[in-house]
Design an enzyme around this catalytic site. Structure first.
Site, short mmCIF file in Angstrom:
data_model
loop_
_atom_site.label_atom_id
_atom_site.label_comp_id
_atom_site.label_asym_id
_atom_site.label_seq_id
_atom_site.Cartn_x
_atom_site.Cartn_y
_atom_site.Cartn_z
N ARG A 23 38.59 49.97 46.86
CA ARG A 23 39.59 50.55 45.94
C ARG A 23 39.25 50.08 44.52
O ARG A 23 38.79 48.97 44.32
CB ARG A 23 40.96 50.06 46.36
CG ARG A 23 42.11 50.69 45.63
CD ARG A 23 43.45 50.27 46.26
NE ARG A 23 43.62 50.94 47.55
CZ ARG A 23 44.11 50.35 48.64
NH1 ARG A 23 44.47 49.09 48.62
NH2 ARG A 23 44.24 51.04 49.75
N ASP A 103 38.51 42.19 49.96
CA ASP A 103 39.82 42.32 50.60
C ASP A 103 39.65 42.04 52.09
O ASP A 103 38.86 42.69 52.76
CB ASP A 103 40.33 43.75 50.37
CG ASP A 103 41.69 43.99 50.97
OD1 ASP A 103 41.88 43.70 52.17
OD2 ASP A 103 42.57 44.51 50.27
N ASP A 105 42.06 42.31 54.45
CA ASP A 105 42.99 43.08 55.27
C ASP A 105 44.39 42.49 55.39
O ASP A 105 45.36 43.22 55.30
CB ASP A 105 42.45 43.33 56.69
CG ASP A 105 41.00 43.73 56.70
OD1 ASP A 105 40.65 44.69 55.99
OD2 ASP A 105 40.20 43.08 57.39
N ASP A 107 47.87 40.98 54.60
CA ASP A 107 48.73 41.04 53.42
C ASP A 107 50.06 40.38 53.74
O ASP A 107 50.50 40.40 54.89
CB ASP A 107 48.99 42.50 53.01
CG ASP A 107 47.71 43.28 52.76
OD1 ASP A 107 46.92 42.84 51.92
OD2 ASP A 107 47.50 44.32 53.41
N ASP A 120 49.30 44.05 58.57
CA ASP A 120 47.93 44.47 58.88
C ASP A 120 47.15 43.47 59.73
O ASP A 120 45.93 43.36 59.62
CB ASP A 120 47.15 44.80 57.60
CG ASP A 120 47.82 45.91 56.80
OD1 ASP A 120 48.46 46.77 57.42
OD2 ASP A 120 47.70 45.91 55.56
N GLU A 123 44.58 45.36 61.86
CA GLU A 123 43.43 45.78 61.05
C GLU A 123 42.51 44.59 60.79
O GLU A 123 41.29 44.71 60.89
CB GLU A 123 43.92 46.37 59.72
CG GLU A 123 42.80 46.82 58.81
CD GLU A 123 43.28 47.31 57.45
OE1 GLU A 123 42.43 47.81 56.70
OE2 GLU A 123 44.48 47.17 57.14
#
Length: 176
Positions: A23, A103, A105, A107, A120, A123
């Site tokens: 991102r 990142d 994953d 959070d 997450d 994930e």
């Protein structure tokens, strides 16, 4: 890259452990820098996803990045109050292109009433297996979740009552 100054605009790029761009945020305004951290603000900032989808942030958010801690913190400023989105991520690096981090994953969401939620996890477990996160990374991330929760519980740094007000006011002074 030279350290950005107060009022400068920078790009932020998050990557995944496998090196793929995840991102990008364009034009984050820098509010403060020192040798270990950068505080900035996103306000209707263009975000580009890895699949080229684009969207614009809806509300102002104060962002906090550190060179020693494995998380970054986004304080989202809404009419009904401040909530936080915290990414478990590598410490940032800065080059001529952008502020960059990986990142990982996991959070932590902090709601305006103070409730915390770890997000997450599935994930993270999937990517940990598929991208072969080293055991050291897994350990570091789990320890940094503990540090992050301590900051939240004790209103340290970005979670202090004054933090958002101070930096949001500074943003309004700089954007004039």
């Amino acid at each position: 890259m030279k350290i950005p100054k107060e009022g400068d605009f920078i790009t932020i790029q998050s990557y995944k452990h496998d090196g793929n761009l995840h991102r990008t945020w364009r034009d984050t305004m820098v509010l403060k820098t020192n040798e270990n951290s950068i505080i900035g603000v996103n306000d209707h900032t263009l975000v580009t996803e890895s699949d080229d989808r684009r969207w614009v942030t809806r509300e102002p958010a104060i962002v906090y990045f550190h060179k020693k801690f494995w998380f970054n913190i986004i304080a989202m400023i809404r009419e009904e109050g401040v909530s936080y989105y915290c990414n478990l991520a590598s410490p940032f690096v800065l080059d001529n292109e952008a502020l960059k981090y990986i990142d990982y994953d996991l959070d932590v969401k902090v709601f305006k009433d103070g409730e915390k939620k770890l997000l997450d996890v599935e994930e993270y477990e999937r990517h940990r297996r598929n991208m072969h996160y080293p055991k050291e990374i897994d350990h570091i991330l789990k320890e940094n979740v503990k540090i992050l929760v301590d900051w939240i519980n004790n209103e340290k740094g970005p979670f202090s009552k004054e933090y958002v007000e101070i930096w949001y006011n500074r943003y309004h002074q700089l954007k004039k």
